[in-house]
Design a protein around this motif. Sequence first.
Motif, PDB file in Angstrom:
ATOM      1  N   VAL A   1      -8.267 -11.564 -24.851  1.00  0.00           N
ATOM      2  CA  VAL A   1      -8.472 -10.533 -25.863  1.00  0.00           C
ATOM      3  C   VAL A   1      -7.972 -11.003 -27.233  1.00  0.00           C
ATOM      4  O   VAL A   1      -6.812 -10.840 -27.573  1.00  0.00           O
ATOM      5  CB  VAL A   1      -7.791  -9.194 -25.456  1.00  0.00           C
ATOM      6  CG1 VAL A   1      -8.519  -8.521 -24.317  1.00  0.00           C
ATOM      7  CG2 VAL A   1      -6.345  -9.382 -25.092  1.00  0.00           C
ATOM      8  N   PRO A   2      -8.859 -11.598 -28.032  1.00  0.00           N
ATOM      9  CA  PRO A   2      -8.426 -11.934 -29.385  1.00  0.00           C
ATOM     10  C   PRO A   2      -8.385 -10.643 -30.218  1.00  0.00           C
ATOM     11  O   PRO A   2      -9.279  -9.798 -30.087  1.00  0.00           O
ATOM     12  CB  PRO A   2      -9.530 -12.865 -29.893  1.00  0.00           C
ATOM     13  CG  PRO A   2     -10.420 -13.176 -28.714  1.00  0.00           C
ATOM     14  CD  PRO A   2     -10.232 -12.043 -27.753  1.00  0.00           C
ATOM     15  N   LEU A   3      -7.391 -10.489 -31.047  1.00  0.00           N
ATOM     16  CA  LEU A   3      -7.246  -9.341 -31.963  1.00  0.00           C
ATOM     17  C   LEU A   3      -7.373  -7.989 -31.258  1.00  0.00           C
ATOM     18  O   LEU A   3      -8.298  -7.223 -31.481  1.00  0.00           O
ATOM     19  CB  LEU A   3      -8.319  -9.412 -33.064  1.00  0.00           C
ATOM     20  CG  LEU A   3      -8.069 -10.378 -34.214  1.00  0.00           C
ATOM     21  CD1 LEU A   3      -8.143 -11.821 -33.769  1.00  0.00           C
ATOM     22  CD2 LEU A   3      -9.074 -10.151 -35.323  1.00  0.00           C
ATOM     23  N   GLU A   4      -6.419  -7.751 -30.405  1.00  0.00           N
ATOM     24  CA  GLU A   4      -6.450  -6.577 -29.537  1.00  0.00           C
ATOM     25  C   GLU A   4      -5.558  -5.477 -30.094  1.00  0.00           C
ATOM     26  O   GLU A   4      -4.735  -5.720 -30.971  1.00  0.00           O
ATOM     27  CB  GLU A   4      -5.896  -7.043 -28.183  1.00  0.00           C
ATOM     28  CG  GLU A   4      -5.904  -6.045 -27.092  1.00  0.00           C
ATOM     29  CD  GLU A   4      -7.279  -5.453 -26.872  1.00  0.00           C
ATOM     30  OE1 GLU A   4      -8.226  -6.192 -26.612  1.00  0.00           O
ATOM     31  OE2 GLU A   4      -7.392  -4.227 -26.959  1.00  0.00           O
ATOM     32  N   ASP A   5      -5.716  -4.232 -29.564  1.00  0.00           N
ATOM     33  CA  ASP A   5      -4.655  -3.277 -29.874  1.00  0.00           C
ATOM     34  C   ASP A   5      -3.804  -3.066 -28.626  1.00  0.00           C
ATOM     35  O   ASP A   5      -4.260  -3.286 -27.495  1.00  0.00           O
ATOM     36  CB  ASP A   5      -5.187  -1.973 -30.483  1.00  0.00           C
ATOM     37  CG  ASP A   5      -5.998  -1.163 -29.525  1.00  0.00           C
ATOM     38  OD1 ASP A   5      -5.468  -0.789 -28.478  1.00  0.00           O
ATOM     39  OD2 ASP A   5      -7.176  -0.913 -29.830  1.00  0.00           O
TER      40      ASP A   5
ATOM     41  N   LEU B   1       5.075  -9.752 -33.385  1.00  0.00           N
ATOM     42  CA  LEU B   1       5.811  -8.498 -33.185  1.00  0.00           C
ATOM     43  C   LEU B   1       4.900  -7.341 -32.788  1.00  0.00           C
ATOM     44  O   LEU B   1       5.379  -6.242 -32.537  1.00  0.00           O
ATOM     45  CB  LEU B   1       6.549  -8.121 -34.483  1.00  0.00           C
ATOM     46  CG  LEU B   1       7.516  -9.180 -35.005  1.00  0.00           C
ATOM     47  CD1 LEU B   1       8.018  -8.777 -36.391  1.00  0.00           C
ATOM     48  CD2 LEU B   1       8.672  -9.384 -34.058  1.00  0.00           C
ATOM     49  N   SER B   2       3.595  -7.564 -32.744  1.00  0.00           N
ATOM     50  CA  SER B   2       2.690  -6.445 -32.434  1.00  0.00           C
ATOM     51  C   SER B   2       2.901  -5.981 -30.999  1.00  0.00           C
ATOM     52  O   SER B   2       3.434  -6.729 -30.160  1.00  0.00           O
ATOM     53  CB  SER B   2       1.234  -6.870 -32.623  1.00  0.00           C
ATOM     54  OG  SER B   2       0.822  -7.690 -31.549  1.00  0.00           O
ATOM     55  N   ARG B   3       2.464  -4.757 -30.722  1.00  0.00           N
ATOM     56  CA  ARG B   3       2.592  -4.245 -29.343  1.00  0.00           C
ATOM     57  C   ARG B   3       1.774  -5.113 -28.399  1.00  0.00           C
ATOM     58  O   ARG B   3       2.176  -5.364 -27.271  1.00  0.00           O
ATOM     59  CB  ARG B   3       2.120  -2.785 -29.288  1.00  0.00           C
ATOM     60  CG  ARG B   3       3.077  -1.817 -29.985  1.00  0.00           C
ATOM     61  CD  ARG B   3       2.527  -0.415 -29.956  1.00  0.00           C
ATOM     62  NE  ARG B   3       1.149  -0.397 -30.426  1.00  0.00           N
ATOM     63  CZ  ARG B   3       0.196   0.390 -29.951  1.00  0.00           C
ATOM     64  NH1 ARG B   3       0.463   1.246 -28.991  1.00  0.00           N
ATOM     65  NH2 ARG B   3      -1.018   0.352 -30.448  1.00  0.00           N
ATOM     66  N   THR B   4       0.627  -5.595 -28.884  1.00  0.00           N
ATOM     67  CA  THR B   4      -0.202  -6.475 -28.045  1.00  0.00           C
ATOM     68  C   THR B   4       0.571  -7.740 -27.683  1.00  0.00           C
ATOM     69  O   THR B   4       0.627  -8.129 -26.518  1.00  0.00           O
ATOM     70  CB  THR B   4      -1.488  -6.875 -28.813  1.00  0.00           C
ATOM     71  OG1 THR B   4      -2.159  -5.689 -29.187  1.00  0.00           O
ATOM     72  CG2 THR B   4      -2.381  -7.753 -27.974  1.00  0.00           C
ATOM     73  N   ALA B   5       1.131  -8.373 -28.706  1.00  0.00           N
ATOM     74  CA  ALA B   5       1.861  -9.624 -28.470  1.00  0.00           C
ATOM     75  C   ALA B   5       2.996  -9.408 -27.474  1.00  0.00           C
ATOM     76  O   ALA B   5       3.244 -10.238 -26.603  1.00  0.00           O
ATOM     77  CB  ALA B   5       2.398 -10.171 -29.792  1.00  0.00           C
ATOM     78  N   GLN B   6       3.655  -8.274 -27.615  1.00  0.00           N
ATOM     79  CA  GLN B   6       4.814  -7.986 -26.758  1.00  0.00           C
ATOM     80  C   GLN B   6       4.375  -7.637 -25.333  1.00  0.00           C
ATOM     81  O   GLN B   6       5.111  -7.881 -24.385  1.00  0.00           O
ATOM     82  CB  GLN B   6       5.638  -6.826 -27.343  1.00  0.00           C
ATOM     83  CG  GLN B   6       6.205  -7.099 -28.738  1.00  0.00           C
ATOM     84  CD  GLN B   6       7.333  -8.138 -28.745  1.00  0.00           C
ATOM     85  OE1 GLN B   6       8.111  -8.201 -27.805  1.00  0.00           O
ATOM     86  NE2 GLN B   6       7.407  -8.946 -29.791  1.00  0.00           N
TER      87      GLN B   6
ATOM     88  N   ILE C   1      -0.795 -15.809 -27.434  1.00  0.00           N
ATOM     89  CA  ILE C   1      -1.012 -17.001 -28.258  1.00  0.00           C
ATOM     90  C   ILE C   1      -0.878 -16.571 -29.712  1.00  0.00           C
ATOM     91  O   ILE C   1      -1.725 -15.827 -30.225  1.00  0.00           O
ATOM     92  CB  ILE C   1      -2.422 -17.583 -27.998  1.00  0.00           C
ATOM     93  CG1 ILE C   1      -2.566 -18.000 -26.528  1.00  0.00           C
ATOM     94  CG2 ILE C   1      -2.701 -18.739 -28.943  1.00  0.00           C
ATOM     95  CD1 ILE C   1      -3.995 -18.328 -26.114  1.00  0.00           C
ATOM     96  N   VAL C   2       0.201 -17.002 -30.363  1.00  0.00           N
ATOM     97  CA  VAL C   2       0.396 -16.621 -31.768  1.00  0.00           C
ATOM     98  C   VAL C   2      -0.256 -17.704 -32.629  1.00  0.00           C
ATOM     99  O   VAL C   2       0.361 -18.720 -32.986  1.00  0.00           O
ATOM    100  CB  VAL C   2       1.897 -16.425 -32.095  1.00  0.00           C
ATOM    101  CG1 VAL C   2       2.061 -15.981 -33.558  1.00  0.00           C
ATOM    102  CG2 VAL C   2       2.520 -15.397 -31.160  1.00  0.00           C
TER     103      VAL C   2
END
Length: 250
Positions: free
Chosen positions: A159-163, A185-190, A196-197
């Motif tokens: 999922v690239p650029l997800e919420d 720090l986004s909720r997705t990243a967490q 993948i940052v």
Amino acid sequence: MMKKIPTSHPRYLSLVTREQISEAMRHGIVHETGLIAHGRGEAFDYLLGETTIPPADVAEKIAASTLLCAKNPVISVNGNVAALAADVCISLAKSIPAKLEINLFHRTSVRIKKIAAFLRKKGAKTVYGLNPNAKIPGLDSDRALCEKEGIFTADIVLVPLEDGDRCQALQRMGKTVIAIDLNPLSRTAQAASITIVDNVTRAVPRIEHWIHELKDTKRSDLDKLIKTWDNTKNLAEVLSFISKRLNSLF
Ligand code: ATP
């Protein structure tokens, strides 16, 4: 018409990308809020030095290993992803192989059809998402709509650029979620299983690079590699990279 940008401009790549995304908005592929998401991404990319940082490359390698072991991998495509990374997503989907499914927050049938036509024009054979026949449980937005053969039964979803909401909902369904998100720090990243940052424009070709490197590796060795993954630790390494880099600038 895309504005002509002089190649000598110090921010050439960034400006061309902006033109690409604003043109895609004029063509109805990108929603206007996609421009805001892009701006947020740009800001975080500055912090990384607009390059693939070492912890991101490790995440890209683990993502490739995971995709190679998947039974039904699906790449989720939204407007920004189509505008910035259609060719590389199509190429990655072929090399895994994986399915491509359009999934939009601001969903209209016109925009879905435009994105599907755009992907097909660029060489995608089958595009899922036009005829949703299932829903991701626990999501109120249109992002819940999906296809049974695609995201609904996928074991691994890229999922690239997800919420964050959909990322969590997909994980509650027992799926492995690989997110590409410049904001650590986004909720997705967490919430993702593998974050993948990196910029989607760099991350997708890099995952494909690892697919080619690893495709002859024994499944048991890929499993061993995947078991070494610790998403929280990798995110800590990303934050540490950014803070060291910022400190070194002064
Ligand atoms: P969350 O719900 O996960 O906290 P959010 O509300 O920030 O996320 P969106 O508004 O959908 O989610 O933003 C999309 C995310 O995509 C942002 O975190 C932004 O940094 C990131 N992003 C934008 N452009 C790119 C890009 N080109 N490559 C990778 N990530 C990007």
